[in-house]
Motif scaffolding. Structure first.
Motif, PDB file in Angstrom:
ATOM      1  N   GLU A  56      -0.975  10.920   0.065  1.00  0.00           N
ATOM      2  CA  GLU A  56      -1.759  11.985   0.668  1.00  0.00           C
ATOM      3  C   GLU A  56      -0.908  12.705   1.700  1.00  0.00           C
TER       4      GLU A  56
ATOM      5  N   HIS B  98       0.514   5.410   0.195  1.00  0.00           N
ATOM      6  CA  HIS B  98      -0.378   6.536   0.481  1.00  0.00           C
ATOM      7  C   HIS B  98       0.188   7.788  -0.170  1.00  0.00           C
TER       8      HIS B  98
ATOM      9  N   VAL C 150      -3.466   4.880  -2.431  1.00  0.00           N
ATOM     10  CA  VAL C 150      -4.500   5.655  -1.765  1.00  0.00           C
ATOM     11  C   VAL C 150      -4.182   7.132  -1.918  1.00  0.00           C
ATOM     12  N   MET C 151      -5.185   7.903  -2.331  1.00  0.00           N
ATOM     13  CA  MET C 151      -5.040   9.363  -2.402  1.00  0.00           C
ATOM     14  C   MET C 151      -6.344  10.010  -1.968  1.00  0.00           C
ATOM     15  N   GLU C 152      -6.285  11.265  -1.633  1.00  0.00           N
ATOM     16  CA  GLU C 152      -7.495  11.977  -1.268  1.00  0.00           C
ATOM     17  C   GLU C 152      -8.368  12.130  -2.508  1.00  0.00           C
TER      18      GLU C 152
ATOM     19  N   SER D  24      -1.837  -1.303  -3.784  1.00  0.00           N
ATOM     20  CA  SER D  24      -2.967  -0.429  -3.493  1.00  0.00           C
ATOM     21  C   SER D  24      -2.438   0.982  -3.313  1.00  0.00           C
TER      22      SER D  24
ATOM     23  N   TYR E  82      -8.960   5.199  -4.558  1.00  0.00           N
ATOM     24  CA  TYR E  82      -8.050   4.056  -4.544  1.00  0.00           C
ATOM     25  C   TYR E  82      -7.782   3.579  -5.969  1.00  0.00           C
TER      26      TYR E  82
ATOM     27  N   THR F  64       0.847  -1.191   0.000  1.00  0.00           N
ATOM     28  CA  THR F  64       0.000   0.000   0.000  1.00  0.00           C
ATOM     29  C   THR F  64       0.882   1.240   0.000  1.00  0.00           C
TER      30      THR F  64
ATOM     31  N   PHE G  61     -11.671   9.284  -0.046  1.00  0.00           N
ATOM     32  CA  PHE G  61     -10.464   8.716  -0.646  1.00  0.00           C
ATOM     33  C   PHE G  61     -10.733   8.141  -2.031  1.00  0.00           C
TER      34      PHE G  61
END
Length: 78
Positions: free
Chosen positions: A9, A7, A36-38, A34, A71, A5, A69
């Motif tokens: 952000e 991130h 993840v961002m805002e 994976s 994804y 994962t 979020f």
């Protein structure tokens, strides 16, 4: 099978993209990535998607249920 994962952000930065590139370089055939961002930064996902495509990955973007979020789930093409 590893689940990695990343991130990106609170904002997508050069540092975050560098971490993504490092993960892409080591991603195995059965691994899942994976990202993840805002949700507010989803319009910047094009840079991320281009990196995934350049590394031969399939990906599936989706938003979170609460709308906070965004994804991107990626795996190597089979």
């Amino acid at each position: 099978m590893a689940d990695i994962t990343i991130h990106l952000e609170p904002a997508i930065s050069g540092r975050g993209l560098g971490q993504l590139k490092s993960a892409l370089d080591t991603l195995g055939e059965e691994d899942q990535l994976s990202i993840v961002m805002e949700a507010a930064d989803a319009h910047q996902a094009t840079r991320v998607i281009k990196m995934l495509e350049a590394h031969g990955l399939d990906y599936q973007p989706r938003g979170s249920h609460d709308g906070r979020f965004y994804y991107i789930i990626a795996r190597r093409k089979r």
